[in-house]
Design an enzyme around this catalytic site. Sequence first.
Site, PDB file in Angstrom:
ATOM      1  N   GLU A   8      -0.018   2.791   6.973  1.00  0.00           N
ATOM      2  CA  GLU A   8      -0.516   4.146   6.782  1.00  0.00           C
ATOM      3  C   GLU A   8      -2.047   4.111   6.736  1.00  0.00           C
ATOM      4  OE1 GLU A   8      -1.693   7.643   6.325  1.00  0.00           O
ATOM      5  OE2 GLU A   8       0.468   7.385   6.627  1.00  0.00           O
ATOM      6  N   HIS A   9      -2.681   4.787   7.682  1.00  0.00           N
ATOM      7  CA  HIS A   9      -4.133   4.702   7.818  1.00  0.00           C
ATOM      8  C   HIS A   9      -4.901   5.305   6.643  1.00  0.00           C
ATOM      9  CE1 HIS A   9      -4.562   3.188  12.020  1.00  0.00           C
ATOM     10  NE2 HIS A   9      -3.317   3.664  12.112  1.00  0.00           N
ATOM     11  N   SER A  10      -4.288   6.210   5.914  1.00  0.00           N
ATOM     12  CA  SER A  10      -5.004   6.812   4.783  1.00  0.00           C
ATOM     13  C   SER A  10      -5.170   5.831   3.632  1.00  0.00           C
ATOM     14  CB  SER A  10      -4.269   8.066   4.290  1.00  0.00           C
ATOM     15  OG  SER A  10      -2.991   7.734   3.777  1.00  0.00           O
ATOM     16  N   VAL A  21      -5.429   2.253   4.153  1.00  0.00           N
ATOM     17  CA  VAL A  21      -6.186   1.058   4.522  1.00  0.00           C
ATOM     18  C   VAL A  21      -6.776   1.274   5.910  1.00  0.00           C
ATOM     19  CG1 VAL A  21      -4.133  -0.057   5.466  1.00  0.00           C
ATOM     20  CG2 VAL A  21      -6.064  -1.462   4.793  1.00  0.00           C
TER      21      VAL A  21
END
Length: 221
Positions: free
Chosen positions: A137-139, A141
């Site tokens: 999940e980009h939010s 890391v």
Amino acid sequence: YYFECLNSDNTLAISESRIVKNLNAIIADADKMRALDASKCAIGVLTTEERGVWAEHREWINQNERNRAILKTIDQALFVLCLDHHSPASPNELAANALHGIYHLHNEIQVGTCTNRWYDKLQLIVCETGSAGINFEHSGVDGHTVLRYVSDVFADTILRFAQSVTKTMPSGGVYVNALFDVPVVDKGANLAPMKMEWQMNEELTEAVRLAEIRICDKLLK
């Protein structure tokens, strides 16, 4: 399932051979569970929901003491390892499995890898063939951080293979060191794998069923 890898001071607590032993024990135990029972308690599928919906479901889960402890364990984990009963036939199929999992019904039960995920975490996804992928999940890391991590893991794998070859070479051969050579420190940590069993109720079971339907509908479009 989960097991400890680090001591309280973050030194390495577990060896590679013990990790293999733990994973084999987890697979053996999981294989005893009926597909229907596994499907009903596939809480990870709730992480495929819209964020507001998943946030509401987390509130439900946190109302139960046992479930709250399991959520805390998952939230504090280094990563989630997804062991998939799937053998991708092509690079495209491997990429699809890593990106969103696959849809597969058996006796009207969803046994595809789409329910074997926890999208809030960094996920290492390993198939039966040994092929692997990653999902995160980009939010939580930055992408560069994860790519560096994957790059180092891949490079270390190659170097360890080269190291195993050069060990058999006669004196004067070129010796290669792995990137990571961290000593295992025995400080009495409990290294045995532990099973996380959710306390299900009618509301949570229905939420899992609806989340499964929604993710499967998306995969079939």
